[in-house]
Design an enzyme around this catalytic site. Sequence first.
Site, PDB file in Angstrom:
ATOM      1  N   SER A   1       0.826  -1.212   0.000  1.00 39.66           N
ATOM      2  CA  SER A   1       0.000   0.000   0.000  1.00 39.66           C
ATOM      3  C   SER A   1       0.860   1.262   0.000  1.00 39.66           C
ATOM      4  O   SER A   1       0.474   2.283  -0.591  1.00 39.66           O
ATOM      5  CB  SER A   1      -0.974   0.006   1.174  1.00 39.66           C
ATOM      6  OG  SER A   1      -0.320   0.203   2.399  1.00 39.66           O
ATOM      7  N   ASN A   2       2.018   1.222   0.644  1.00 36.99           N
ATOM      8  CA  ASN A   2       2.910   2.393   0.590  1.00 36.99           C
ATOM      9  C   ASN A   2       3.465   2.594  -0.811  1.00 36.99           C
ATOM     10  O   ASN A   2       3.574   3.733  -1.286  1.00 36.99           O
ATOM     11  CB  ASN A   2       4.035   2.245   1.612  1.00 36.99           C
ATOM     12  CG  ASN A   2       3.612   2.699   2.987  1.00 36.99           C
ATOM     13  OD1 ASN A   2       3.432   3.887   3.221  1.00 36.99           O
ATOM     14  ND2 ASN A   2       3.428   1.758   3.901  1.00 36.99           N
TER      15      ASN A   2
ATOM     16  N   ILE B   1      16.015  -8.086   6.757  1.00 34.72           N
ATOM     17  CA  ILE B   1      17.168  -7.373   7.303  1.00 34.72           C
ATOM     18  C   ILE B   1      18.264  -7.398   6.242  1.00 34.72           C
ATOM     19  O   ILE B   1      18.506  -8.425   5.612  1.00 34.72           O
ATOM     20  CB  ILE B   1      17.642  -8.030   8.616  1.00 34.72           C
ATOM     21  CG1 ILE B   1      16.592  -7.763   9.703  1.00 34.72           C
ATOM     22  CG2 ILE B   1      19.011  -7.505   9.033  1.00 34.72           C
ATOM     23  CD1 ILE B   1      16.896  -8.408  11.032  1.00 34.72           C
ATOM     24  N   LEU B   2      18.875  -6.236   6.021  1.00 34.75           N
ATOM     25  CA  LEU B   2      19.825  -6.099   4.912  1.00 34.75           C
ATOM     26  C   LEU B   2      21.267  -6.199   5.391  1.00 34.75           C
ATOM     27  O   LEU B   2      21.597  -5.756   6.497  1.00 34.75           O
ATOM     28  CB  LEU B   2      19.600  -4.753   4.227  1.00 34.75           C
ATOM     29  CG  LEU B   2      18.203  -4.653   3.582  1.00 34.75           C
ATOM     30  CD1 LEU B   2      17.832  -3.214   3.324  1.00 34.75           C
ATOM     31  CD2 LEU B   2      18.144  -5.475   2.306  1.00 34.75           C
TER      32      LEU B   2
ATOM     33  N   HIS C   1       9.332   2.896   8.586  1.00 39.04           N
ATOM     34  CA  HIS C   1       9.230   2.011   9.745  1.00 39.04           C
ATOM     35  C   HIS C   1       8.032   2.443  10.584  1.00 39.04           C
ATOM     36  O   HIS C   1       7.875   3.636  10.863  1.00 39.04           O
ATOM     37  CB  HIS C   1      10.517   2.072  10.575  1.00 39.04           C
ATOM     38  CG  HIS C   1      10.470   1.166  11.764  1.00 39.04           C
ATOM     39  ND1 HIS C   1      10.615  -0.197  11.642  1.00 39.04           N
ATOM     40  CD2 HIS C   1      10.244   1.414  13.069  1.00 39.04           C
ATOM     41  CE1 HIS C   1      10.492  -0.747  12.842  1.00 39.04           C
ATOM     42  NE2 HIS C   1      10.274   0.208  13.719  1.00 39.04           N
TER      43      HIS C   1
ATOM     44  N   LEU D   1      20.122  -1.489  12.054  1.00 41.79           N
ATOM     45  CA  LEU D   1      18.691  -1.641  11.778  1.00 41.79           C
ATOM     46  C   LEU D   1      17.879  -0.458  12.296  1.00 41.79           C
ATOM     47  O   LEU D   1      17.987  -0.085  13.466  1.00 41.79           O
ATOM     48  CB  LEU D   1      18.180  -2.943  12.435  1.00 41.79           C
ATOM     49  CG  LEU D   1      16.696  -3.255  12.246  1.00 41.79           C
ATOM     50  CD1 LEU D   1      16.407  -3.647  10.806  1.00 41.79           C
ATOM     51  CD2 LEU D   1      16.251  -4.343  13.204  1.00 41.79           C
TER      52      LEU D   1
ATOM     53  N   GLU E   1       1.413   7.146   7.038  1.00 44.03           N
ATOM     54  CA  GLU E   1       2.494   6.646   6.176  1.00 44.03           C
ATOM     55  C   GLU E   1       2.234   7.045   4.726  1.00 44.03           C
ATOM     56  O   GLU E   1       3.140   7.491   4.007  1.00 44.03           O
ATOM     57  CB  GLU E   1       2.595   5.121   6.278  1.00 44.03           C
ATOM     58  CG  GLU E   1       3.017   4.613   7.646  1.00 44.03           C
ATOM     59  CD  GLU E   1       3.232   3.096   7.677  1.00 44.03           C
ATOM     60  OE1 GLU E   1       3.720   2.539   6.685  1.00 44.03           O
ATOM     61  OE2 GLU E   1       2.914   2.475   8.712  1.00 44.03           O
TER      62      GLU E   1
HETATM   63  C1  GAR Z   1       3.921  -0.667   6.673  1.00 39.61           C
HETATM   64  O1  GAR Z   1       3.144  -0.370   7.797  1.00 39.61           O
HETATM   65  C2  GAR Z   1       5.382  -0.363   6.931  1.00 39.61           C
HETATM   66  O2  GAR Z   1       5.573   0.724   7.776  1.00 39.61           O
HETATM   67  C3  GAR Z   1       5.847  -1.627   7.582  1.00 39.61           C
HETATM   68  O3  GAR Z   1       5.189  -2.658   6.909  1.00 39.61           O
HETATM   69  C4  GAR Z   1       3.946  -2.174   6.405  1.00 39.61           C
HETATM   70  C5  GAR Z   1       3.890  -2.496   4.941  1.00 39.61           C
HETATM   71  O4  GAR Z   1       2.617  -2.225   4.423  1.00 39.61           O
HETATM   72  N1  GAR Z   1       7.266  -1.766   7.473  1.00 39.61           N
HETATM   73  C6  GAR Z   1       8.012  -2.440   8.367  1.00 39.61           C
HETATM   74  O5  GAR Z   1       7.543  -3.011   9.331  1.00 39.61           O
HETATM   75  C7  GAR Z   1       9.496  -2.450   8.079  1.00 39.61           C
HETATM   76  N2  GAR Z   1      10.197  -3.099   9.127  1.00 39.61           N
HETATM   77  P1  GAR Z   1       2.416  -2.054   2.866  1.00 39.61           P
HETATM   78  O6  GAR Z   1       2.996  -3.309   2.206  1.00 39.61           O
HETATM   79  O7  GAR Z   1       0.934  -1.998   2.677  1.00 39.61           O
HETATM   80  O8  GAR Z   1       3.120  -0.813   2.417  1.00 39.61           O
END
Ligand code: GAR
Length: 207
Positions: A13-14, A89-90, A106, A141, A171
């Site tokens: 979604s992001n 994790i990269l 994050h 991280l 976000e």
């Molecule tokens: C989002 O909430 C993002 O902040 C989080 O995963 C979700 C992905 O949603 N990211 C992390 O937890 C990174 N460690 P999306 O696939 O719908 O964008």
Amino acid sequence: KKNIVILISGRGSNMQSIVNANIPNAHIAAVLSNNPNAAGLAWAAERGIRTASLNHKEFASREEFDHAMMVLIDAYEPDLVVLAGFMRILTPEFCKHYENRCINIHPSLLPSFTGLHTHQRALDEGCRVAGCTIHFVTEVLDNGAIIAQGVVPIVDGDTADDVAARVLAVEHQLFPQAVADFVAGSLKIDGKRVVKQNQADKSAQLL
Ligand code: GAR
């Protein structure tokens, strides 16, 4: 135009919010994933965006997976690599290679709650606010220079899903703006601080 490669692991979604923002001077060169079944890949492909996946389970080590990912990413000559829900994790090698040109979102107010299950942990600690952070990626991280943060209230009775939904809406506002700021060349890194130059009024309001 600046080439942008977006990495996802699931829903995306992001990634969708960034694509839908039609950022000036930005070209979404590819959407890539470690998960061949990531729903976001199909969404991007339907819109004519190039997509590919490398299944991390098919690699013997984290180093080998990240190296293959770097080769794949670099084929698109990215100016910016965007981690949009990329749940791996990269390695230090990967982080070094994309130093100052890789950003992550994050779902917490860093430096609190690095890692996973951020919203549940915020609830367990009795936090009254939650949020998200967009930051440059370093080999530590969830610890690079912070570009933007968004805050939402936590209200009595909230579940982790309630908080997640409230944060996700923020976000989707902040991430396209951060990408646009990077593309416009207005983000300058000064140690752990990011200084915004030529900042548009809109991004000032979001902060
Ligand atoms: C989002 O909430 C993002 O902040 C989080 O995963 C979700 C992905 O949603 N990211 C992390 O937890 C990174 N460690 P999306 O696939 O719908 O964008």
